[in-house]
Motif scaffolding. Structure first.
Motif, PDB file in Angstrom:
ATOM      1  N   LEU A  73       0.826  -1.213   0.000  1.00  0.00           N
ATOM      2  CA  LEU A  73       0.000   0.000   0.000  1.00  0.00           C
ATOM      3  C   LEU A  73       0.858   1.260   0.000  1.00  0.00           C
ATOM      4  O   LEU A  73       0.545   2.237  -0.697  1.00  0.00           O
ATOM      5  CB  LEU A  73      -0.948  -0.007   1.198  1.00  0.00           C
ATOM      6  N   VAL A  74       1.942   1.243   0.771  1.00  0.00           N
ATOM      7  CA  VAL A  74       2.839   2.405   0.798  1.00  0.00           C
ATOM      8  C   VAL A  74       3.505   2.578  -0.560  1.00  0.00           C
ATOM      9  O   VAL A  74       3.650   3.705  -1.052  1.00  0.00           O
ATOM     10  CB  VAL A  74       3.876   2.254   1.934  1.00  0.00           C
ATOM     11  N   ALA A  75       3.914   1.486  -1.196  1.00  0.00           N
ATOM     12  CA  ALA A  75       4.563   1.582  -2.503  1.00  0.00           C
ATOM     13  C   ALA A  75       3.621   2.178  -3.546  1.00  0.00           C
ATOM     14  O   ALA A  75       4.032   3.011  -4.360  1.00  0.00           O
ATOM     15  CB  ALA A  75       5.044   0.198  -2.943  1.00  0.00           C
ATOM     16  N   VAL A  76       2.355   1.774  -3.502  1.00  0.00           N
ATOM     17  CA  VAL A  76       1.377   2.330  -4.446  1.00  0.00           C
ATOM     18  C   VAL A  76       1.134   3.809  -4.158  1.00  0.00           C
ATOM     19  O   VAL A  76       1.086   4.640  -5.081  1.00  0.00           O
ATOM     20  CB  VAL A  76       0.057   1.524  -4.390  1.00  0.00           C
ATOM     21  N   ALA A  77       1.002   4.168  -2.878  1.00  0.00           N
ATOM     22  CA  ALA A  77       0.772   5.570  -2.519  1.00  0.00           C
ATOM     23  C   ALA A  77       1.961   6.436  -2.919  1.00  0.00           C
ATOM     24  O   ALA A  77       1.784   7.562  -3.426  1.00  0.00           O
ATOM     25  CB  ALA A  77       0.504   5.679  -1.016  1.00  0.00           C
ATOM     26  N   VAL A  78       3.170   5.949  -2.712  1.00  0.00           N
ATOM     27  CA  VAL A  78       4.360   6.720  -3.087  1.00  0.00           C
ATOM     28  C   VAL A  78       4.469   6.818  -4.610  1.00  0.00           C
ATOM     29  O   VAL A  78       4.894   7.848  -5.139  1.00  0.00           O
ATOM     30  CB  VAL A  78       5.624   6.097  -2.449  1.00  0.00           C
ATOM     31  N   ALA A  79       4.089   5.762  -5.325  1.00  0.00           N
ATOM     32  CA  ALA A  79       4.110   5.829  -6.785  1.00  0.00           C
ATOM     33  C   ALA A  79       3.164   6.918  -7.288  1.00  0.00           C
ATOM     34  O   ALA A  79       3.499   7.674  -8.212  1.00  0.00           O
ATOM     35  CB  ALA A  79       3.733   4.471  -7.376  1.00  0.00           C
ATOM     36  N   LEU A  80       1.996   7.016  -6.679  1.00  0.00           N
ATOM     37  CA  LEU A  80       1.065   8.095  -7.046  1.00  0.00           C
ATOM     38  C   LEU A  80       1.642   9.463  -6.679  1.00  0.00           C
ATOM     39  O   LEU A  80       1.502  10.429  -7.428  1.00  0.00           O
ATOM     40  CB  LEU A  80      -0.286   7.883  -6.358  1.00  0.00           C
ATOM     41  N   TRP A  81       2.289   9.547  -5.525  1.00  0.00           N
ATOM     42  CA  TRP A  81       2.915  10.788  -5.065  1.00  0.00           C
ATOM     43  C   TRP A  81       3.989  11.235  -6.063  1.00  0.00           C
ATOM     44  O   TRP A  81       4.066  12.405  -6.439  1.00  0.00           O
ATOM     45  CB  TRP A  81       3.483  10.556  -3.684  1.00  0.00           C
ATOM     46  N   VAL A  82       4.825  10.299  -6.501  1.00  0.00           N
ATOM     47  CA  VAL A  82       5.891  10.624  -7.457  1.00  0.00           C
ATOM     48  C   VAL A  82       5.289  10.966  -8.819  1.00  0.00           C
ATOM     49  O   VAL A  82       5.774  11.865  -9.514  1.00  0.00           O
ATOM     50  CB  VAL A  82       6.896   9.450  -7.555  1.00  0.00           C
ATOM     51  N   ALA A  83       4.227  10.286  -9.227  1.00  0.00           N
ATOM     52  CA  ALA A  83       3.609  10.564 -10.520  1.00  0.00           C
ATOM     53  C   ALA A  83       3.012  11.966 -10.555  1.00  0.00           C
ATOM     54  O   ALA A  83       3.067  12.650 -11.577  1.00  0.00           O
ATOM     55  CB  ALA A  83       2.528   9.534 -10.815  1.00  0.00           C
ATOM     56  N   ALA A  85       3.755  14.655  -8.219  1.00  0.00           N
ATOM     57  CA  ALA A  85       4.661  15.738  -7.839  1.00  0.00           C
ATOM     58  C   ALA A  85       6.065  15.583  -8.411  1.00  0.00           C
ATOM     59  O   ALA A  85       6.842  16.531  -8.372  1.00  0.00           O
ATOM     60  CB  ALA A  85       4.747  15.829  -6.318  1.00  0.00           C
ATOM     61  N   GLY A  86       6.409  14.398  -8.897  1.00  0.00           N
ATOM     62  CA  GLY A  86       7.767  14.171  -9.381  1.00  0.00           C
ATOM     63  C   GLY A  86       8.726  13.995  -8.213  1.00  0.00           C
ATOM     64  O   GLY A  86       8.377  14.145  -7.050  1.00  0.00           O
ATOM     65  N   GLY A  87       9.955  13.651  -8.500  1.00  0.00           N
ATOM     66  CA  GLY A  87      10.957  13.494  -7.456  1.00  0.00           C
ATOM     67  C   GLY A  87      11.477  12.067  -7.414  1.00  0.00           C
ATOM     68  O   GLY A  87      11.178  11.233  -8.274  1.00  0.00           O
ATOM     69  N   ASP A  88      12.274  11.803  -6.398  1.00  0.00           N
ATOM     70  CA  ASP A  88      12.936  10.500  -6.244  1.00  0.00           C
ATOM     71  C   ASP A  88      12.006   9.515  -5.532  1.00  0.00           C
ATOM     72  O   ASP A  88      11.515   9.784  -4.433  1.00  0.00           O
ATOM     73  CB  ASP A  88      14.237  10.672  -5.461  1.00  0.00           C
ATOM     74  N   TYR A  89      11.791   8.371  -6.134  1.00  0.00           N
ATOM     75  CA  TYR A  89      10.880   7.360  -5.577  1.00  0.00           C
ATOM     76  C   TYR A  89      11.455   6.713  -4.319  1.00  0.00           C
ATOM     77  O   TYR A  89      10.748   6.534  -3.326  1.00  0.00           O
ATOM     78  CB  TYR A  89      10.592   6.291  -6.638  1.00  0.00           C
TER      79      TYR A  89
END
Length: 161
Positions: A73-83, A85-89
């Protein structure tokens, strides 16, 4: 010839209640509804050490499932966050794992809800709640912290460094 054991055959007494007659005439413990005998064995070559062995295995399995679900769940949420806002995953995944691990450590055992109920329980003269897992859970708050929250925090720290 009359005998006090109605099932006696050829002068042998009937097996005691709770036992099953073995082939060589020895008595062994009868299996329970779960397939285990009273001595903890399952009847095959695998011997269990007691009820706590299965509890430990269930607790570790529960911790592994919670850990894997939290990481996914955290990996999916961070993937959406990076998609968005951009930045380092990797760095964001590490930060998110630390945050989720800390939340598991603090709220995993429902301490916060128990603290909120201390006043009403004292008003009605009811004792404070005990530390125990409930609702089919095996892990208590300490287990949630040690086996779910702390590994999430450590994984997050390793990803950041």
């Amino acid at each position: 010839m009359s005998t006090p054991y109605p099932d006696a055959v050829n002068g042998n007494r009937a097996p005691r209640r709770g036992t099953v007659r073995a082939e060589a005439g020895r008595r062994r413990a009868a299996p329970s509804a779960s397939g285990q005998r009273r001595d903890g064995s399952t009847g095959d070559n695998v011997r269990l050490r007691g009820w706590w062995t299965m509890t430990v295995v269930r607790g570790l399995r529960e911790a592994l499932v919670l850990f894997v679900i939290a990481v996914l769940l955290v990996a999916v949420a961070v993937a959406l966050w990076v998609a968005v806002a951009g930045g380092d995953y990797t760095n964001r995944l590490g930060i998110a794992l630390i945050v989720v691990g800390a939340l598991f450590g603090v709220t995993g055992d429902l301490t916060l809800s128990r603290i909120g109920m201390l006043g009403p329980r004292a008003t009605f003269g009811v004792a404070p709640e005990r530390e125990e897992a409930g609702g089919g859970r095996v892990l208590t708050g300490v287990g949630m912290f040690l086996f779910v929250g702390l590994p999430l925090i450590l994984a997050g720290v390793l990803l950041i460094t």
